[in-house]
Design a protein around this motif. Structure first.
Motif, PDB file in Angstrom:
ATOM      1  N   THR A   1      11.865 -37.336 -70.397  1.00  0.00           N
ATOM      2  CA  THR A   1      11.686 -37.731 -70.918  1.00  0.00           C
ATOM      3  C   THR A   1      10.222 -39.009 -70.488  1.00  0.00           C
ATOM      4  O   THR A   1       9.294 -39.628 -71.230  1.00  0.00           O
ATOM      5  CB  THR A   1      12.475 -39.085 -70.713  1.00  0.00           C
ATOM      6  OG1 THR A   1      13.973 -38.170 -71.363  1.00  0.00           O
ATOM      7  CG2 THR A   1      12.312 -40.208 -71.787  1.00  0.00           C
TER       8      THR A   1
ATOM      9  N   LYS B   1       7.336 -36.780 -72.120  1.00  0.00           N
ATOM     10  CA  LYS B   1       7.267 -37.264 -73.258  1.00  0.00           C
ATOM     11  C   LYS B   1       6.033 -38.582 -73.920  1.00  0.00           C
ATOM     12  O   LYS B   1       5.870 -38.342 -74.386  1.00  0.00           O
ATOM     13  CB  LYS B   1       8.187 -36.619 -74.094  1.00  0.00           C
ATOM     14  CG  LYS B   1       7.282 -36.022 -75.172  1.00  0.00           C
ATOM     15  CD  LYS B   1       9.539 -36.055 -75.619  1.00  0.00           C
ATOM     16  CE  LYS B   1      10.829 -36.461 -75.650  1.00  0.00           C
ATOM     17  NZ  LYS B   1      12.193 -36.179 -76.783  1.00  0.00           N
ATOM     18  N   THR B   2       7.356 -39.797 -72.586  1.00  0.00           N
ATOM     19  CA  THR B   2       6.618 -40.531 -73.277  1.00  0.00           C
ATOM     20  C   THR B   2       5.209 -41.929 -72.936  1.00  0.00           C
ATOM     21  O   THR B   2       5.156 -42.077 -73.365  1.00  0.00           O
ATOM     22  CB  THR B   2       8.416 -41.869 -72.937  1.00  0.00           C
ATOM     23  OG1 THR B   2       8.167 -42.038 -71.455  1.00  0.00           O
ATOM     24  CG2 THR B   2       9.003 -41.657 -74.124  1.00  0.00           C
TER      25      THR B   2
ATOM     26  N   ARG C   1       6.653 -31.191 -76.794  1.00  0.00           N
ATOM     27  CA  ARG C   1       7.781 -31.181 -76.120  1.00  0.00           C
ATOM     28  C   ARG C   1       7.706 -29.839 -75.080  1.00  0.00           C
ATOM     29  O   ARG C   1       8.281 -29.128 -74.537  1.00  0.00           O
ATOM     30  CB  ARG C   1       8.964 -30.549 -77.334  1.00  0.00           C
ATOM     31  CG  ARG C   1       9.020 -32.777 -78.103  1.00  0.00           C
ATOM     32  CD  ARG C   1      10.410 -32.107 -79.015  1.00  0.00           C
ATOM     33  NE  ARG C   1      11.658 -31.326 -78.212  1.00  0.00           N
ATOM     34  CZ  ARG C   1      12.185 -31.881 -77.641  1.00  0.00           C
ATOM     35  NH1 ARG C   1      12.152 -33.592 -77.661  1.00  0.00           N
ATOM     36  NH2 ARG C   1      14.220 -31.556 -77.253  1.00  0.00           N
TER      37      ARG C   1
ATOM     38  N   ASP D   1      17.381 -32.350 -78.437  1.00  0.00           N
ATOM     39  CA  ASP D   1      18.331 -33.383 -79.495  1.00  0.00           C
ATOM     40  C   ASP D   1      18.678 -32.571 -80.403  1.00  0.00           C
ATOM     41  O   ASP D   1      19.990 -32.703 -81.343  1.00  0.00           O
ATOM     42  CB  ASP D   1      17.047 -33.302 -79.858  1.00  0.00           C
ATOM     43  CG  ASP D   1      16.455 -34.853 -79.114  1.00  0.00           C
ATOM     44  OD1 ASP D   1      16.888 -35.557 -78.632  1.00  0.00           O
ATOM     45  OD2 ASP D   1      14.992 -34.890 -79.847  1.00  0.00           O
TER      46      ASP D   1
END
Length: 366
Positions: free
Chosen positions: A52, A55-56, A62, A172
């Motif tokens: 995370t 990615k952020t 991804r 997800d």
């Protein structure tokens, strides 16, 4: 709206037992497939914060974020293995010394048995020869099993990183799959279960790493004090093997005793090693585990021991390692489903306040 079917108590128990037996049977016959998947799931949950973050904060795609997480994790494991292999190679240079000290130590044991139990050295060697012959007869089967185990280990080392990458990549997708399985009014419960599972597994694995570091440092310090060579390597091996319940510390103790023969064959050194291991285990079992491990995973000791034994019987060392996380996940699910709440309660480690109050009330009345 479809009304739920209400079953009598004996029917519920029968269904639960049949389900447990079915799950256990499926796991036993498919453990070579299921075990790497579960290991990869745990590692993926552990790496999820890093995934995370990449990615952020760094805007990684991804695929790149998942690959980076797996590579970082693999680099840590490889670094530890390289250090251990380097130290083991250095230790191999002392093989002649180990052999000489081992012979001296064995001779001292023969003399001790002869002086205290009145068994001649010849009779002792004869007994050892008979045991050795029996071992040689089963040697081919043992070697074959060892080759199969090594091949399985190499396969797992290859496929677990791939599974971990896929879990991170399709995170997800899997969550949406679970959401489609249940009604929309239960999505809040599903979200709560998934978040608690994430926190529980992360806390458990991080606690294991902390425990491993503390045990490694304490063991290394103790071995350094008594003058054991390669104390850092042996402390690290002890910390790593301590992750394996029950048998890990025994294997570490045997390795440490053998490694101590690089210095001398004195009995005092071996007794010192045993004392160091016992002290470290007392600290680990009475301080580290209750404060770090049990505070993160609310599973009582009775259920933990049973789970570890069942895990070891069904899937070996991997099953023993997976037992506690799987029990923690099961408890989280049970606690949030009304019909299974009793099973989550019996797995917990807290005393009921109402029961304690009743005991005090009875005592006060008497």
């Amino acid at each position: 709206m479809i009304q739920p079917i209400k079953l009598p108590f004996y029917a519920k128990i029968s269904c639960i037992l049949i389900s447990l037996i079915s799950f256990a049977y499926i796991f036993c016959i498919a453990k070579d497939i299921i075990t790497p998947v579960l290991m990869a799931f745990l590692f993926a949950v552990l790496l999820l914060p890093v995934f995370t973050f990449l990615k952020t904060k760094f805007k990684f795609p991804r695929h790149l974020a998942a690959i980076s997480c797996v590579l970082i994790f693999a680099a840590c494991i490889v670094g530890i293995l390289v250090f251990i292999s380097y130290e083991v190679t250095d230790m191999a240079n002392d093989f002649d010394t180990i052999k000489k000290n081992a012979n001296t130590f064995i001779t001292d044991i023969h003399k001790f048995i002869k002086d205290n139990f009145h068994v001649s050295i010849g009779e002792q060697k004869k007994y050892l020869d008979n045991v050795t012959k029996d071992s040689v007869q089963n040697g081919k089967a043992t070697i074959g099993s060892a080759i199969v185990s090594i091949s399985d280990l190499l396969l797992d080392c290859t496929i677990i990183p791939i599974y971990t990458f896929l879990f991170l990549l399709y995170k997800d997708h899997f969550i949406l799959f679970l959401a489609k399985l249940i009604d929309k009014e239960n999505h809040g419960i599903l979200k709560d279960i998934l978040s608690q599972i994430k926190v529980s597994i992360n806390n458990y694995i991080v606690s294991l790493i902390i425990e491993m570091i503390v045990v490694s440092v304490l063991t290394s310090l103790g071995l350094w004090i008594i003058g054991v060579k390669y104390f850092i390597l042996l402390g690290l091996i002890t910390g790593i093997l301590n992750v394996i319940p029950y048998i890990g510390i025994l294997i570490a103790g045997i390795i440490t005793v053998l490694a101590s023969l690089t210095g001398s064959a004195e009995t005092s050194i071996i007794l010192g090693i045993l004392i160091v291991n016992i002290i470290v285990q007392l600290i680990d079992n009475n301080l580290i585990v209750p404060l770090i491990i049990n505070s993160k995973v609310e599973i009582n000791a009775f259920v933990s021991i049973i789970g570890i034994i069942i895990g070891g019987a069904s899937a070996g060392i991997s099953g023993m390692f997976l037992a506690i996380p799987l029990l923690a996940i099961s408890k989280i699910i049970f606690d949030r489903i009304e019909s299974l709440e009793a099973w989550g309660y019996v797995m917990g480690n807290h005393m009921p306040k109402r029961f304690t109050w009743r005991i005090r009330k009875v005592k006060a009345e008497n």
